[in-house]
Design an enzyme around this catalytic site. Structure first.
Site, PDB file in Angstrom:
ATOM      1  CB  ALA A   6      -5.681   9.541  -1.032  1.00  8.89           C
TER       2      ALA A   6
ATOM      3  CE  LYS B 203       1.691  -2.040   4.255  1.00  3.20           C
ATOM      4  NZ  LYS B 203       0.598  -2.593   3.256  1.00  3.20           N
TER       5      LYS B 203
END
Length: 376
Positions: free
Chosen positions: A249, A86
């Site tokens: 979210a 990441k």
């Protein structure tokens, strides 16, 4: 030898479960980024790059380390030939983006010589990586006009729908969602599509999002379909009496405080790292709420991104995404058989997949790497 333990941040201790962490700094473009490579047992690391105005360096580092570890499990769950990685770019995505910044970022990605592939995430867009692509081929998730797979929210949303149907099968013995109630948190690219899918399946929805126009849009769609959609304010979504909570979210929203408010039978959504603490999974289990591990539910996007490297094929991607359904059933069965949380069961299945490959030659052995490069 220098003693690192007295430093305010012990970097080596923080990254003890990771193979490599790279700090990228380019004062000319303002680039400040961190790339974290967690595990490359299954192949080169893969993970999106998010851009966010982090409050501190420590916050950015903690985020990228946690997210990259999650990607290892997501790649294992999706059964793709990639490991976990990441990256985060520290900055305001509404103000600090420039083509030069993303080209500089692309140069740093290229310097890793194939150890890390990346693409969009929160705060970044497909078009941002068109600039990075000028500097490196290690970009996935490109627009279709650049021979990429295009918008990953499409398979991600389908993956959420398949996951919901798998959970419904466990709860009620069938996949029929007619009249079922869903509390959806977040109507972004994925959440909005999930809401549309659920309305088309005959479900009723409760929705919340910071964008009031998006909320109004999905309510208009519900009225056209003759279904029920109710706007809910912010944190009130946790106390909605529904069958499912669908987080789409931010992460960390399932914690001791919110769990006490929940009036749902299951949690199945696309948001990353939904559990604030690992212990929250046990709390959910004790409360009788079936939790579908988020890194499995949201793996449709990673399936498309990796499939793109073999040349894009939307039908193949959706066919692969359907496998999420069966994997979740396997997770639920294992959790029930061993009386453990669904997260423990999912992690064990993924760890078994990784360990089965760990004894083979490293991806970075010359022979194996040449073979992979030829295929891609």
């Amino acid at each position: 030898m220098e003693d690192f333990t007295n430093n305010s941040i012990d970097l080596f201790d923080k990254m003890k479960n990771h193979e490599q962490v790279v700090f990228c700094n380019d004062p000319k473009t303002g680039l400040k980024a961190i790339i974290a490579i967690h595990d490359t047992t299954l192949g080169p690391a893969l993970g999106g790059t998010r851009m966010r105005n982090y409050a501190s360096f420590e916050e950015a580092l903690d985020d990228v380390l946690k997210l990259s570890e999650g990607m290892t499990y997501k790649c294992a769950a999706a059964d793709v030939d990639f490991g976990g990685g990441k990256a985060v770019i520290i900055g305001d995505p509404t103000k600090d983006k420039t083509p030069e910044l993303f080209r500089a970022y692309g140069q740093f990605v290229e310097s890793l010589n194939g150890r890390f592939y990346t693409g969009t995430d929160m705060g970044t867009e497909l078009e941002d990586f068109v600039h990075s692509y000028k500097e490196t081929n290690c970009i996935a998730g490109l627009p279709e006009e650049y021979d990429g797979g295009g918008e990953t929210s499409i398979p991600t949303a389908y993956g959420v729908l398949y996951s919901i149907k798998a959970v419904a099968n466990v709860l009620w013995g069938n996949e029929d969602l007619t009249g079922r109630r869903f509390a959806i948190q977040g109507l972004g690219k994925v959440g909005f599509k999930v809401a549309e899918h659920l309305l088309n399946e005959g479900a009723d929805i409760y929705v919340t999002d910071i964008n009031e126009d998006t909320v109004k849009k999905i309510i208009d769609i519900s009225e056209q379909l003759g279904r029920k959609a109710v706007a809910v304010k912010n944190d009130d979504i946790y106390s909605v009496e529904a069958d499912f909570l669908v987080p789409c979210a931010i992460g960390g929203i399932i914690n001791e405080q919110t769990i006490n408010q929940l009036q749902v039978k299951a949690i199945t959504g696309a948001a990353n790292n939904q559990l604030l603490h690992k212990e929250s999974a046990l709390t959910l289990k004790k409360k009788g709420i079936l939790y579908a591990p988020d890194y499995i539910v949201s793996s449709g996007g990673i399936i498309q991104v990796t499939d793109e490297l073999y040349t894009p094929n939307k039908k193949r991607v959706l066919a692969k995404t359907k496998a999420i359904y069966q994997l979740l059933l396997e997770v639920f069965e294992e959790a029930d058989k061993r009386d453990i949380t669904t997260i423990e069961a999912a992690n064990q299945i993924c760890q078994n997949r990784i360990e089965a490959r760990r004894d083979r030659n490293s991806f970075f052995s010359p022979k194996k790497r040449r073979k992979w490069q030829i295929r891609h």
